[in-house]
Design a protein around this motif. Structure first.
Motif, PDB file in Angstrom:
ATOM      1  N   LEU A  69     -28.760 103.376  77.303  1.00 58.27           N
ATOM      2  CA  LEU A  69     -28.274 103.229  75.928  1.00 58.27           C
ATOM      3  C   LEU A  69     -29.077 102.168  75.176  1.00 58.27           C
ATOM      4  CD1 LEU A  69     -26.279 103.957  73.700  1.00 58.27           C
ATOM      5  CD2 LEU A  69     -24.703 102.273  74.703  1.00 58.27           C
ATOM      6  N   GLU A  70     -29.316 101.041  75.818  1.00 52.94           N
ATOM      7  CA  GLU A  70     -30.103  99.978  75.183  1.00 52.94           C
ATOM      8  C   GLU A  70     -31.504 100.474  74.826  1.00 52.94           C
ATOM      9  OE1 GLU A  70     -30.033  96.634  77.834  1.00 52.94           O
ATOM     10  OE2 GLU A  70     -27.894  96.285  77.498  1.00 52.94           O
ATOM     11  N   LYS A  71     -32.122 101.193  75.754  1.00 56.91           N
ATOM     12  CA  LYS A  71     -33.466 101.717  75.491  1.00 56.91           C
ATOM     13  C   LYS A  71     -33.435 102.747  74.366  1.00 56.91           C
ATOM     14  CE  LYS A  71     -35.735  99.326  78.430  1.00 56.91           C
ATOM     15  NZ  LYS A  71     -36.794  98.409  77.995  1.00 56.91           N
ATOM     16  N   HIS A  72     -32.393 103.580  74.345  1.00 58.34           N
ATOM     17  CA  HIS A  72     -32.274 104.589  73.294  1.00 58.34           C
ATOM     18  C   HIS A  72     -32.151 103.920  71.924  1.00 58.34           C
ATOM     19  CE1 HIS A  72     -31.368 108.357  71.347  1.00 58.34           C
ATOM     20  NE2 HIS A  72     -30.257 107.832  70.858  1.00 58.34           N
ATOM     21  N   LEU A  73     -31.305 102.911  71.848  1.00 57.89           N
ATOM     22  CA  LEU A  73     -31.128 102.210  70.571  1.00 57.89           C
ATOM     23  C   LEU A  73     -32.413 101.506  70.151  1.00 57.89           C
ATOM     24  CD1 LEU A  73     -27.587 100.671  71.124  1.00 57.89           C
ATOM     25  CD2 LEU A  73     -28.186 102.582  69.613  1.00 57.89           C
ATOM     26  N   ASP A  74     -33.055 100.862  71.098  1.00 62.07           N
ATOM     27  CA  ASP A  74     -34.255 100.087  70.794  1.00 62.07           C
ATOM     28  C   ASP A  74     -35.445 100.972  70.454  1.00 62.07           C
ATOM     29  OD1 ASP A  74     -35.650  97.593  70.550  1.00 62.07           O
ATOM     30  OD2 ASP A  74     -36.645  98.064  72.446  1.00 62.07           O
ATOM     31  N   HIS A  75     -35.500 102.158  71.013  1.00 56.78           N
ATOM     32  CA  HIS A  75     -36.663 103.018  70.841  1.00 56.78           C
ATOM     33  C   HIS A  75     -36.362 104.150  69.850  1.00 56.78           C
ATOM     34  CE1 HIS A  75     -39.330 106.385  72.147  1.00 56.78           C
ATOM     35  NE2 HIS A  75     -40.231 105.427  72.158  1.00 56.78           N
ATOM     36  N   CYS A  76     -35.521 105.058  70.252  1.00 56.06           N
ATOM     37  CA  CYS A  76     -35.276 106.283  69.472  1.00 56.06           C
ATOM     38  C   CYS A  76     -34.583 106.008  68.147  1.00 56.06           C
ATOM     39  CB  CYS A  76     -34.459 107.275  70.300  1.00 56.06           C
ATOM     40  SG  CYS A  76     -35.228 107.701  71.878  1.00 56.06           S
ATOM     41  N   VAL A  77     -33.507 105.219  68.196  1.00 53.43           N
ATOM     42  CA  VAL A  77     -32.754 104.961  66.965  1.00 53.43           C
ATOM     43  C   VAL A  77     -33.577 104.085  66.017  1.00 53.43           C
ATOM     44  CG1 VAL A  77     -30.659 103.935  65.994  1.00 53.43           C
ATOM     45  CG2 VAL A  77     -30.528 105.305  68.088  1.00 53.43           C
ATOM     46  N   ARG A  78     -34.264 103.086  66.560  1.00 57.48           N
ATOM     47  CA  ARG A  78     -35.094 102.225  65.709  1.00 57.48           C
ATOM     48  C   ARG A  78     -36.169 103.044  64.988  1.00 57.48           C
ATOM     49  NH1 ARG A  78     -36.388  96.606  66.313  1.00 57.48           N
ATOM     50  NH2 ARG A  78     -35.454  96.715  68.388  1.00 57.48           N
ATOM     51  N   GLU A  79     -36.848 103.936  65.722  1.00 54.94           N
ATOM     52  CA  GLU A  79     -37.868 104.780  65.094  1.00 54.94           C
ATOM     53  C   GLU A  79     -37.269 105.682  64.023  1.00 54.94           C
ATOM     54  OE1 GLU A  79     -40.076 106.934  68.037  1.00 54.94           O
ATOM     55  OE2 GLU A  79     -41.028 105.130  68.822  1.00 54.94           O
ATOM     56  N   ALA A  80     -36.090 106.223  64.292  1.00 55.93           N
ATOM     57  CA  ALA A  80     -35.429 107.090  63.317  1.00 55.93           C
ATOM     58  C   ALA A  80     -35.042 106.307  62.070  1.00 55.93           C
ATOM     59  CB  ALA A  80     -34.197 107.743  63.942  1.00 55.93           C
ATOM     60  N   MET A  81     -34.626 105.072  62.242  1.00 57.77           N
ATOM     61  CA  MET A  81     -34.260 104.250  61.080  1.00 57.77           C
ATOM     62  C   MET A  81     -35.480 103.977  60.203  1.00 57.77           C
ATOM     63  SD  MET A  81     -31.042 104.020  61.280  1.00 57.77           S
ATOM     64  CE  MET A  81     -30.713 102.847  59.990  1.00 57.77           C
ATOM     65  N   VAL A  82     -36.612 103.774  60.830  1.00 55.47           N
ATOM     66  CA  VAL A  82     -37.848 103.570  60.064  1.00 55.47           C
ATOM     67  C   VAL A  82     -38.194 104.834  59.293  1.00 55.47           C
ATOM     68  CG1 VAL A  82     -40.345 103.184  60.267  1.00 55.47           C
ATOM     69  CG2 VAL A  82     -38.749 101.769  61.582  1.00 55.47           C
ATOM     70  N   ALA A  83     -38.007 106.006  59.948  1.00 53.67           N
ATOM     71  CA  ALA A  83     -38.293 107.284  59.288  1.00 53.67           C
ATOM     72  C   ALA A  83     -37.306 107.545  58.153  1.00 53.67           C
ATOM     73  CB  ALA A  83     -38.254 108.425  60.301  1.00 53.67           C
ATOM     74  N   GLY A  84     -36.055 107.131  58.346  1.00 52.76           N
ATOM     75  CA  GLY A  84     -35.038 107.291  57.319  1.00 52.76           C
ATOM     76  C   GLY A  84     -34.539 108.718  57.182  1.00 52.76           C
ATOM     77  N   GLY A  85     -33.742 108.938  56.167  1.00 48.00           N
ATOM     78  CA  GLY A  85     -33.251 110.269  55.841  1.00 48.00           C
ATOM     79  C   GLY A  85     -32.316 110.849  56.885  1.00 48.00           C
ATOM     80  N   ASP A  86     -32.357 112.169  56.975  1.00 45.72           N
ATOM     81  CA  ASP A  86     -31.477 112.901  57.887  1.00 45.72           C
ATOM     82  C   ASP A  86     -31.730 112.538  59.344  1.00 45.72           C
ATOM     83  OD1 ASP A  86     -30.314 114.177  55.741  1.00 45.72           O
ATOM     84  OD2 ASP A  86     -31.503 116.021  55.966  1.00 45.72           O
ATOM     85  N   VAL A  87     -32.974 112.246  59.685  1.00 44.20           N
ATOM     86  CA  VAL A  87     -33.319 111.888  61.073  1.00 44.20           C
ATOM     87  C   VAL A  87     -32.571 110.621  61.475  1.00 44.20           C
ATOM     88  CG1 VAL A  87     -35.181 111.152  62.605  1.00 44.20           C
ATOM     89  CG2 VAL A  87     -35.567 113.000  60.976  1.00 44.20           C
ATOM     90  N   ALA A  88     -32.548 109.641  60.616  1.00 43.84           N
ATOM     91  CA  ALA A  88     -31.861 108.384  60.914  1.00 43.84           C
ATOM     92  C   ALA A  88     -30.365 108.620  61.072  1.00 43.84           C
ATOM     93  CB  ALA A  88     -32.129 107.362  59.814  1.00 43.84           C
ATOM     94  N   GLU A  89     -29.798 109.365  60.161  1.00 43.64           N
ATOM     95  CA  GLU A  89     -28.365 109.654  60.219  1.00 43.64           C
ATOM     96  C   GLU A  89     -28.012 110.401  61.504  1.00 43.64           C
ATOM     97  OE1 GLU A  89     -25.125 112.192  57.685  1.00 43.64           O
ATOM     98  OE2 GLU A  89     -26.701 111.137  56.572  1.00 43.64           O
ATOM     99  N   GLU A  90     -28.847 111.353  61.876  1.00 42.01           N
ATOM    100  CA  GLU A  90     -28.619 112.133  63.093  1.00 42.01           C
ATOM    101  C   GLU A  90     -28.663 111.252  64.338  1.00 42.01           C
ATOM    102  OE1 GLU A  90     -31.298 115.201  65.626  1.00 42.01           O
ATOM    103  OE2 GLU A  90     -31.021 115.746  63.512  1.00 42.01           O
ATOM    104  N   LYS A  91     -29.642 110.357  64.423  1.00 38.88           N
ATOM    105  CA  LYS A  91     -29.783 109.495  65.605  1.00 38.88           C
ATOM    106  C   LYS A  91     -28.632 108.496  65.708  1.00 38.88           C
ATOM    107  CE  LYS A  91     -33.432 111.127  67.515  1.00 38.88           C
ATOM    108  NZ  LYS A  91     -33.371 111.809  68.787  1.00 38.88           N
ATOM    109  N   VAL A  92     -28.183 107.963  64.582  1.00 40.63           N
ATOM    110  CA  VAL A  92     -27.066 107.024  64.609  1.00 40.63           C
ATOM    111  C   VAL A  92     -25.795 107.749  65.056  1.00 40.63           C
ATOM    112  CG1 VAL A  92     -25.565 105.571  63.181  1.00 40.63           C
ATOM    113  CG2 VAL A  92     -28.053 105.409  62.947  1.00 40.63           C
ATOM    114  N   THR A  93     -25.568 108.939  64.536  1.00 41.91           N
ATOM    115  CA  THR A  93     -24.402 109.732  64.938  1.00 41.91           C
ATOM    116  C   THR A  93     -24.467 110.060  66.426  1.00 41.91           C
ATOM    117  OG1 THR A  93     -24.182 110.688  62.735  1.00 41.91           O
ATOM    118  CG2 THR A  93     -23.163 111.905  64.548  1.00 41.91           C
ATOM    119  N   GLU A  94     -25.635 110.473  66.870  1.00 42.22           N
ATOM    120  CA  GLU A  94     -25.846 110.797  68.280  1.00 42.22           C
ATOM    121  C   GLU A  94     -25.547 109.590  69.170  1.00 42.22           C
ATOM    122  OE1 GLU A  94     -29.452 113.261  69.950  1.00 42.22           O
ATOM    123  OE2 GLU A  94     -30.044 111.167  69.703  1.00 42.22           O
TER     124      GLU A  94
END
Length: 105
Positions: A69-94
């Protein structure tokens, strides 16, 4: 080719990629604990001894879950937040859903 397909599907290498061997080592240790549990039951060992080992195995799985979970938040979610938009929302929900599943266990 699998890596290319993952990137095209919006999935880069997993956040735990750099720690893959450590994760596998922990999972192998847990696998050994489960085999030990089977042996304890097969040998009709005392219930409390079996329960103690179940608790230790459960803690091991929880530690792996937290690491992932820590790695997912630090890697996948962080990258999605930088990308923004629907991708970020999807990763945070996930991630929120994954946390909820972990809390139910």
């Amino acid at each position: 080719m699998e890596q290319v397909e993952q990137v095209e599907a919006g999935h880069a290498s997993p956040g735990y990629h750099d720690d893959k061997e450590a994760v596998l080592k922990r999972l192998r240790r847990i696998e050994g604990q489960v085999r030990g549990l089977q042996r304890l039951v097969q040998e009709d060992q005392y219930c409390i001894d079996v329960l103690t080992q179940v608790a230790a195995t459960t803690k091991g799985l929880q530690a792996v879950a937290m690491q992932l979970l820590e790695k997912h938040l630090d890697h996948c979610v962080r990258e999605a937040m930088v990308a923004g938009g629907d991708v970020a929302e999807e990763k945070v929900t996930e991630a929120s859903q994954a946390i909820a599943r972990l809390l139910r266990t």
